[in-house]
Scaffold this motif. Structure first.
Motif, PDB file in Angstrom:
ATOM      1  N   THR A   1      30.311   7.517  34.395  1.00 33.42           N
ATOM      2  CA  THR A   1      29.443   7.092  35.504  1.00 33.42           C
ATOM      3  C   THR A   1      29.754   7.895  36.763  1.00 33.42           C
ATOM      4  OG1 THR A   1      29.190   4.848  34.621  1.00 33.42           O
ATOM      5  CG2 THR A   1      28.769   5.156  36.978  1.00 33.42           C
ATOM      6  N   ALA A   2      31.036   8.065  37.045  1.00 39.44           N
ATOM      7  CA  ALA A   2      31.449   8.845  38.228  1.00 39.44           C
ATOM      8  C   ALA A   2      31.011  10.296  38.086  1.00 39.44           C
ATOM      9  CB  ALA A   2      32.960   8.754  38.402  1.00 39.44           C
ATOM     10  N   ALA A   3      31.192  10.863  36.893  1.00 43.98           N
ATOM     11  CA  ALA A   3      30.784  12.251  36.662  1.00 43.98           C
ATOM     12  C   ALA A   3      29.277  12.400  36.806  1.00 43.98           C
ATOM     13  CB  ALA A   3      31.224  12.696  35.268  1.00 43.98           C
ATOM     14  N   ASN A   4      28.541  11.456  36.256  1.00 44.40           N
ATOM     15  CA  ASN A   4      27.077  11.492  36.311  1.00 44.40           C
ATOM     16  C   ASN A   4      26.585  11.489  37.756  1.00 44.40           C
ATOM     17  OD1 ASN A   4      25.328  11.527  33.938  1.00 44.40           O
ATOM     18  ND2 ASN A   4      24.232   9.862  34.958  1.00 44.40           N
ATOM     19  N   LYS A   5      27.181  10.635  38.568  1.00 41.50           N
ATOM     20  CA  LYS A   5      26.783  10.520  39.978  1.00 41.50           C
ATOM     21  C   LYS A   5      27.030  11.831  40.718  1.00 41.50           C
ATOM     22  CE  LYS A   5      27.554   7.723  44.137  1.00 41.50           C
ATOM     23  NZ  LYS A   5      28.311   6.551  44.713  1.00 41.50           N
ATOM     24  N   ALA A   6      28.197  12.403  40.521  1.00 41.38           N
ATOM     25  CA  ALA A   6      28.543  13.651  41.209  1.00 41.38           C
ATOM     26  C   ALA A   6      27.702  14.828  40.719  1.00 41.38           C
ATOM     27  CB  ALA A   6      30.027  13.960  41.014  1.00 41.38           C
ATOM     28  N   MET A   7      27.444  14.881  39.429  1.00 42.45           N
ATOM     29  CA  MET A   7      26.619  15.965  38.868  1.00 42.45           C
ATOM     30  C   MET A   7      25.204  15.937  39.432  1.00 42.45           C
ATOM     31  SD  MET A   7      27.593  15.906  34.826  1.00 42.45           S
ATOM     32  CE  MET A   7      29.265  16.199  34.244  1.00 42.45           C
ATOM     33  N   ASN A   8      24.618  14.749  39.470  1.00 43.21           N
ATOM     34  CA  ASN A   8      23.241  14.636  39.961  1.00 43.21           C
ATOM     35  C   ASN A   8      23.154  14.910  41.458  1.00 43.21           C
ATOM     36  OD1 ASN A   8      21.140  13.723  37.852  1.00 43.21           O
ATOM     37  ND2 ASN A   8      22.948  12.510  37.333  1.00 43.21           N
ATOM     38  N   ALA A   9      24.185  14.543  42.201  1.00 43.48           N
ATOM     39  CA  ALA A   9      24.204  14.861  43.635  1.00 43.48           C
ATOM     40  C   ALA A   9      24.242  16.366  43.836  1.00 43.48           C
ATOM     41  CB  ALA A   9      25.416  14.203  44.295  1.00 43.48           C
ATOM     42  N   ASN A  10      25.042  17.067  43.020  1.00 39.57           N
ATOM     43  CA  ASN A  10      25.120  18.523  43.117  1.00 39.57           C
ATOM     44  C   ASN A  10      23.813  19.175  42.699  1.00 39.57           C
ATOM     45  OD1 ASN A  10      26.624  21.110  43.373  1.00 39.57           O
ATOM     46  ND2 ASN A  10      26.244  21.216  41.173  1.00 39.57           N
ATOM     47  N   LEU A  11      23.185  18.630  41.653  1.00 43.16           N
ATOM     48  CA  LEU A  11      21.901  19.173  41.204  1.00 43.16           C
ATOM     49  C   LEU A  11      20.838  19.023  42.277  1.00 43.16           C
ATOM     50  CD1 LEU A  11      20.076  20.356  39.007  1.00 43.16           C
ATOM     51  CD2 LEU A  11      19.763  18.028  38.119  1.00 43.16           C
ATOM     52  N   LEU A  12      20.808  17.872  42.941  1.00 38.72           N
ATOM     53  CA  LEU A  12      19.841  17.646  44.015  1.00 38.72           C
ATOM     54  C   LEU A  12      20.062  18.644  45.152  1.00 38.72           C
ATOM     55  CD1 LEU A  12      17.580  15.897  45.235  1.00 38.72           C
ATOM     56  CD2 LEU A  12      19.373  14.399  46.155  1.00 38.72           C
ATOM     57  N   THR A  13      21.307  18.863  45.513  1.00 36.52           N
ATOM     58  CA  THR A  13      21.634  19.814  46.578  1.00 36.52           C
ATOM     59  C   THR A  13      21.221  21.227  46.201  1.00 36.52           C
ATOM     60  OG1 THR A  13      23.529  18.476  47.300  1.00 36.52           O
ATOM     61  CG2 THR A  13      23.509  20.793  47.958  1.00 36.52           C
ATOM     62  N   THR A  14      21.491  21.604  44.961  1.00 37.41           N
ATOM     63  CA  THR A  14      21.135  22.941  44.483  1.00 37.41           C
ATOM     64  C   THR A  14      19.643  23.141  44.487  1.00 37.41           C
ATOM     65  OG1 THR A  14      23.115  23.041  43.082  1.00 37.41           O
ATOM     66  CG2 THR A  14      21.341  24.548  42.548  1.00 37.41           C
ATOM     67  N   ASN A  15      18.902  22.170  43.978  1.00 42.10           N
ATOM     68  CA  ASN A  15      17.439  22.281  43.926  1.00 42.10           C
ATOM     69  C   ASN A  15      16.841  22.371  45.331  1.00 42.10           C
ATOM     70  OD1 ASN A  15      17.235  22.332  41.152  1.00 42.10           O
ATOM     71  ND2 ASN A  15      16.846  20.144  40.940  1.00 42.10           N
ATOM     72  N   LYS A  16      17.368  21.587  46.269  1.00 39.37           N
ATOM     73  CA  LYS A  16      16.870  21.633  47.646  1.00 39.37           C
ATOM     74  C   LYS A  16      17.160  22.989  48.279  1.00 39.37           C
ATOM     75  CE  LYS A  16      16.936  16.737  48.935  1.00 39.37           C
ATOM     76  NZ  LYS A  16      17.560  15.717  49.837  1.00 39.37           N
ATOM     77  N   ALA A  17      18.372  23.501  48.045  1.00 38.14           N
ATOM     78  CA  ALA A  17      18.761  24.792  48.630  1.00 38.14           C
ATOM     79  C   ALA A  17      17.899  25.922  48.098  1.00 38.14           C
ATOM     80  CB  ALA A  17      20.238  25.068  48.341  1.00 38.14           C
ATOM     81  N   ASP A  18      17.493  25.815  46.838  1.00 38.11           N
ATOM     82  CA  ASP A  18      16.678  26.851  46.224  1.00 38.11           C
ATOM     83  C   ASP A  18      15.182  26.606  46.379  1.00 38.11           C
ATOM     84  OD1 ASP A  18      18.951  28.128  45.428  1.00 38.11           O
ATOM     85  OD2 ASP A  18      18.931  27.372  43.370  1.00 38.11           O
ATOM     86  N   GLY A  19      14.817  25.517  47.096  1.00 35.88           N
ATOM     87  CA  GLY A  19      13.406  25.246  47.342  1.00 35.88           C
ATOM     88  C   GLY A  19      12.665  24.758  46.120  1.00 35.88           C
TER      89      GLY A  19
ATOM     90  N   LYS B   1      17.435  15.970  36.440  1.00 32.17           N
ATOM     91  CA  LYS B   1      18.301  14.830  36.142  1.00 32.17           C
ATOM     92  C   LYS B   1      19.312  15.196  35.059  1.00 32.17           C
ATOM     93  CE  LYS B   1      18.249   9.915  34.894  1.00 32.17           C
ATOM     94  NZ  LYS B   1      17.400   8.763  34.488  1.00 32.17           N
ATOM     95  N   ILE B   2      20.553  14.778  35.259  1.00 33.46           N
ATOM     96  CA  ILE B   2      21.624  14.971  34.287  1.00 33.46           C
ATOM     97  C   ILE B   2      22.054  13.600  33.760  1.00 33.46           C
ATOM     98  CG2 ILE B   2      23.978  15.842  33.922  1.00 33.46           C
ATOM     99  CD1 ILE B   2      23.536  17.686  36.333  1.00 33.46           C
ATOM    100  N   ASN B   3      22.293  13.513  32.457  1.00 37.23           N
ATOM    101  CA  ASN B   3      22.740  12.247  31.889  1.00 37.23           C
ATOM    102  C   ASN B   3      23.911  12.486  30.942  1.00 37.23           C
ATOM    103  OD1 ASN B   3      22.962   9.570  31.151  1.00 37.23           O
ATOM    104  ND2 ASN B   3      21.356   9.687  29.591  1.00 37.23           N
TER     105      ASN B   3
END
Length: 454
Positions: A435-453, A237-239
């Motif tokens: 708020t917009a930055a937070n949403k985009a950052m967390n979406a990217n983090l989720l994608t990265t974590n999923k891609a890396d298993g 999570k990013i805040n």
């Protein structure tokens, strides 16, 4: 750290590259390389780095001196271009005959290097050699460590500092900022300079740069991501939309509204323009890397003043993190080659070599004993303010907030931070931008974590 292309390469193409690198990659990598053979009887240590200009000359000299100091190893330095480009070369060449034994990789690639499993943590050799690291900056070391293990050794290291034109402040009878100034101190100086110069000199600027926003949070003992900014576990999570980011941006907004602030935007052009304005006496204060000291003093008729990175009023400075890069050891080379790489690391971290490195490049001497070396003492006599960045580094006690952010995808994170900063600088709503930055950052983090298993 990796953009979308880099992430795709890491997760989809590396297995293919491992097969086809002989056909394609070797030609690409070797095109910029010189001879990789060592003198008879010596073990070659191929060293990939990203130092150009004067820094490359200083590094080549250090390598040459190491090679002359012993007859067991020969370090062979090879320039690999920009940091982003070099990271991809390192990943793509791993496990092939052209991969380096030792390489330099920049700060925000730390998590990527750690997760790649392509390196041998230097802790292994520290333990085997009983090498005492206590003389090396704890804050710098903590950036490249994880769960008590030293992954790599910090090398070319800088910190953000506040530069001010001491000559102009004296001319207009303005009390300079303290060594560790608060936000309001900087605002006072900027407003006074703008007013007393009859608006001929802008008081201050702060580049739209994600690194500087992150350092403002670090100095306010605020973590951007969970799990101890990634040092206690993989971040989930990013805040960025937190009270202390808001506090920092409101401070900037206050100066913008007062008219004493000038916005040079972001990127290399922003740094070029703010430095040019500063040297021309058109700008009084800016915050930037300590590595610029040489550029700011060469041929500058005005006296340079330097303070620590500013902190919020009523809050003790927590200390800022570092920028730059570290030295890593590849795990695809024989044990004796890896040991040779560590021997060079130890040599590079010595008091004398770190002192000479700071004088030649502007990067900070990481060995505390370097401060007693003649090279640094002579520098401080010539430029007294050059002491300040090292004192800032030495004064901080490492904690998770000022030890860097251990997370993949930092390049996109910084782009999103800068988009939010730009919105605020241009008068946009702070909460909406974050708020917009937070949403985009967390979406990217989720994608990265999923891609890396993960």
């Amino acid at each position: 750290m990796m953009g979308k292309i880099g992430l795709f390469l890491k997760n989809h193409l590396i297995p293919i590259i491992a097969v086809v690198v002989v056909a394609i990659g070797v030609v690409f990598v070797n095109a910029s390389h010189g001879e990789t053979n060592a003198k008879a009887g010596r073990t070659p240590i191929v060293f990939w780095h990203e130092m150009g200009g004067p820094a490359e000359q200083a590094l080549d000299k250090m390598v040459d001196n190491f090679n002359k100091s012993q007859n067991k190893y020969e370090v062979i330095p090879q320039y690999e271009g920009a940091y982003d480009e070099a990271v991809q070369k390192i990943i793509q060449s791993h496990g092939t005959s052209v991969s380096p034994a030792l390489f330099q990789s920049f700060d925000i690639s730390t998590a990527q290097m750690m997760h790649s499993k392509y390196t041998t943590p230097v802790q292994k050799f520290i333990d085997e050699d009983h090498y005492d690291t206590s003389d090396i900056s704890p804050v710098a070391r903590s950036f490249y460590s994880n769960k008590g293990q030293q992954l790599a050794m910090p090398f070319n290291t800088s910190q953000p500092v506040l530069y001010y034109n001491a000559t102009l402040l004296k001319k207009y009878g303005i009390t300079p900022p303290s060594k560790s100034p608060s936000y309001s101190e900087i605002t006072r100086v900027a407003k006074e300079l703008y007013a007393k110069s009859h608006h001929k000199v802008k008081g201050m600027t702060m580049e739209i740069y994600g690194w500087l926003l992150e350092e403002a949070l670090a100095n306010d003992k605020t973590k951007l991501i969970n799990n101890g900014d990634g040092h206690q576990g993989n971040p989930t999570k990013i805040n960025v939309n937190n009270p202390n980011t808001v506090k920092f941006l409101k401070w900037i907004r206050t100066n913008i509204k007062s008219g004493d602030f000038v916005n040079y935007g972001s990127g290399a052009s922003a740094e070029t323009n703010e430095i040019a304005a500063f040297l021309a006496g058109k700008l009084g204060i800016f915050v930037q890397s300590s590595a610029y000291i040489g550029q700011l003093t060469t041929g500058n008729k005005n006296k340079l003043g330097i303070s620590y990175f500013p902190h919020p009023d009523g809050t003790k400075a927590n200390g800022v993190g570092i920028g730059g890069a570290a030295l890593w050891i590849s795990n695809d080379k024989p044990e004796k080659v890896q040991k040779g790489a560590f021997e060079f690391i130890k040599y590079a971290e010595s008091a004398k070599n770190q002192a000479n490195w700071q004088v030649a490049t502007g990067y900070l001497a990481l060995n505390k004993k370097s401060q007693k070396e003649k090279a640094l003492q002579d520098l401080y006599k010539k430029i007294p303010a050059a002491r300040v960045p090292g004192e800032q580094l030495a004064s901080a006690k490492p904690n998770n907030a000022n030890s860097g952010i251990l997370m993949e995808g930092m390049q996109l994170t910084r782009e999103l931070e800068e988009t939010a900063m730009e919105t605020v600088y241009n008068g946009g709503n702070i909460d909406s931008a974050l708020t917009a930055a937070n949403k985009a950052m967390n979406a990217n983090l989720l994608t990265t974590n999923k891609a890396d298993g993960r």
